[in-house]
Design a protein around this motif. Structure first.
Motif, PDB file in Angstrom:
ATOM      1  N   LYS A 198     -22.323  58.314 -81.478  1.00 26.76           N
ATOM      2  CA  LYS A 198     -20.875  58.602 -81.440  1.00 26.76           C
ATOM      3  C   LYS A 198     -20.624  59.974 -80.831  1.00 26.76           C
ATOM      4  O   LYS A 198     -19.729  60.150 -80.010  1.00 26.76           O
ATOM      5  CB  LYS A 198     -20.302  58.516 -82.849  1.00 26.76           C
ATOM      6  CG  LYS A 198     -18.824  58.763 -82.927  1.00 26.76           C
ATOM      7  CD  LYS A 198     -18.319  58.638 -84.349  1.00 26.76           C
ATOM      8  CE  LYS A 198     -16.841  58.983 -84.433  1.00 26.76           C
ATOM      9  NZ  LYS A 198     -16.374  58.994 -85.828  1.00 26.76           N
ATOM     10  N   TRP A 199     -21.414  60.974 -81.226  1.00 28.05           N
ATOM     11  CA  TRP A 199     -21.224  62.327 -80.714  1.00 28.05           C
ATOM     12  C   TRP A 199     -21.553  62.434 -79.230  1.00 28.05           C
ATOM     13  O   TRP A 199     -20.905  63.168 -78.497  1.00 28.05           O
ATOM     14  CB  TRP A 199     -22.059  63.320 -81.502  1.00 28.05           C
ATOM     15  CG  TRP A 199     -21.677  63.418 -82.952  1.00 28.05           C
ATOM     16  CD1 TRP A 199     -20.433  63.213 -83.486  1.00 28.05           C
ATOM     17  CD2 TRP A 199     -22.529  63.725 -84.037  1.00 28.05           C
ATOM     18  NE1 TRP A 199     -20.469  63.384 -84.838  1.00 28.05           N
ATOM     19  CE2 TRP A 199     -21.750  63.694 -85.223  1.00 28.05           C
ATOM     20  CE3 TRP A 199     -23.880  64.020 -84.144  1.00 28.05           C
ATOM     21  CZ2 TRP A 199     -22.267  63.970 -86.473  1.00 28.05           C
ATOM     22  CZ3 TRP A 199     -24.393  64.285 -85.401  1.00 28.05           C
ATOM     23  CH2 TRP A 199     -23.600  64.266 -86.543  1.00 28.05           C
ATOM     24  N   LEU A 200     -22.578  61.710 -78.781  1.00 28.90           N
ATOM     25  CA  LEU A 200     -22.980  61.787 -77.377  1.00 28.90           C
ATOM     26  C   LEU A 200     -22.099  60.949 -76.460  1.00 28.90           C
ATOM     27  O   LEU A 200     -21.978  61.225 -75.283  1.00 28.90           O
ATOM     28  CB  LEU A 200     -24.441  61.350 -77.208  1.00 28.90           C
ATOM     29  CG  LEU A 200     -25.486  62.277 -77.789  1.00 28.90           C
ATOM     30  CD1 LEU A 200     -26.852  61.653 -77.668  1.00 28.90           C
ATOM     31  CD2 LEU A 200     -25.451  63.631 -77.115  1.00 28.90           C
ATOM     32  N   GLY A 201     -21.548  59.872 -77.005  1.00 25.64           N
ATOM     33  CA  GLY A 201     -20.652  59.050 -76.218  1.00 25.64           C
ATOM     34  C   GLY A 201     -21.198  57.783 -75.593  1.00 25.64           C
ATOM     35  O   GLY A 201     -20.436  57.080 -74.956  1.00 25.64           O
TER      36      GLY A 201
ATOM     37  N   SER B  59     -32.325  64.910 -79.844  1.00 25.42           N
ATOM     38  CA  SER B  59     -33.623  65.009 -80.516  1.00 25.42           C
ATOM     39  C   SER B  59     -33.529  65.793 -81.813  1.00 25.42           C
ATOM     40  O   SER B  59     -34.061  65.378 -82.837  1.00 25.42           O
ATOM     41  CB  SER B  59     -34.642  65.684 -79.596  1.00 25.42           C
ATOM     42  OG  SER B  59     -34.827  64.928 -78.437  1.00 25.42           O
ATOM     43  N   VAL B  60     -32.850  66.941 -81.774  1.00 25.83           N
ATOM     44  CA  VAL B  60     -32.733  67.774 -82.969  1.00 25.83           C
ATOM     45  C   VAL B  60     -31.997  67.020 -84.068  1.00 25.83           C
ATOM     46  O   VAL B  60     -32.410  67.021 -85.230  1.00 25.83           O
ATOM     47  CB  VAL B  60     -32.027  69.107 -82.639  1.00 25.83           C
ATOM     48  CG1 VAL B  60     -31.624  69.854 -83.910  1.00 25.83           C
ATOM     49  CG2 VAL B  60     -32.924  69.975 -81.771  1.00 25.83           C
TER      50      VAL B  60
ATOM     51  N   GLU C 242     -30.387  62.654 -88.995  1.00 30.10           N
ATOM     52  CA  GLU C 242     -29.030  62.150 -88.772  1.00 30.10           C
ATOM     53  C   GLU C 242     -29.124  60.706 -88.296  1.00 30.10           C
ATOM     54  O   GLU C 242     -30.057  60.346 -87.588  1.00 30.10           O
ATOM     55  CB  GLU C 242     -28.300  63.014 -87.733  1.00 30.10           C
ATOM     56  CG  GLU C 242     -26.849  62.707 -87.583  1.00 30.10           C
ATOM     57  CD  GLU C 242     -26.070  62.836 -88.887  1.00 30.10           C
ATOM     58  OE1 GLU C 242     -25.527  61.802 -89.344  1.00 30.10           O
ATOM     59  OE2 GLU C 242     -26.009  63.937 -89.436  1.00 30.10           O
ATOM     60  N   SER C 243     -28.154  59.904 -88.676  1.00 35.34           N
ATOM     61  CA  SER C 243     -28.197  58.493 -88.284  1.00 35.34           C
ATOM     62  C   SER C 243     -27.983  58.349 -86.780  1.00 35.34           C
ATOM     63  O   SER C 243     -27.244  59.122 -86.162  1.00 35.34           O
ATOM     64  CB  SER C 243     -27.130  57.691 -89.033  1.00 35.34           C
ATOM     65  OG  SER C 243     -25.871  57.867 -88.432  1.00 35.34           O
TER      66      SER C 243
END
Length: 171
Positions: A128-131, A114-115, A121-122
């Motif tokens: 990609k960061w979360l997986g 959410s942040v 942020e795209s």
């Protein structure tokens, strides 16, 4: 990587060096084919957070031993009772917390998503960061956790309308 995040990570790594740990992520059942054997092969990774014995942190244990007590101390959830637990020859009393599924450890992922999304942020980067497998999965699971979603658009329309439309004066 953000400079502050990097600074904190390097500080954490200096105090708590990564630990190699073999994880049975794939499937603990014995494989039945060569392909399954390859897919189910345990992997060894370096964990930045581990138990005192160098093992992976199991989320159920973390929830019970750290997360829920922290939430209760912060007044987010309530202690609803106590239960007796036999540990070897000893009997101890443990707190029982209210069932607060929305406040489980996974809320940290939702908060991060959410942040990042609210900051502009795209969704591709967040995904990609979360997986998750693709950005659609990220949108499906996390879009409704963005309480400020739409405010920028409404603000833009409000600013545009603030000048008011030109008045059409009849001839």
């Amino acid at each position: 990587m953000s400079p502050n995040f990097e600074k904190r990570m390097l500080s954490h790594i200096a105090e708590f060096p990564p630990v190699e740990c073999t994880l049975p992520w794939r499937n603990p059942e014995p494989p039945t084919t060569a392909l399954e054997s390859k897919q189910r092969k345990p992997i060894t990774v370096r964990l930045l957070v581990s138990t005192a014995r160098g093992n992976r942190v199991q989320y159920q244990t973390f929830n019970k031993a750290a997360w829920k007590p922290a939430l209760a101390a912060a007044g987010v959830i309530e202690v609803v009772g106590r239960r007796q637990v036999k540990e070897g020859t000893r009997i101890t009393s443990r707190r029982v917390f209210e069932d607060a599924r929305g406040e489980m450890y996974h809320v940290l992922r939702r908060t991060f998503a959410s942040v990042q999304s609210e900051a502009g942020e795209s969704i591709v980067s967040v995904s990609k960061w979360l997986g998750p497998a693709n950005p659609n999965v990220t949108l499906t699971y996390y879009a409704h956790f963005m309480p400020d979603a739409g405010r920028r658009g409404m603000g833009a329309m409000d600013a545009w309308l603030d000048d008011g439309p030109e008045q059409i004066v009849p001839d």
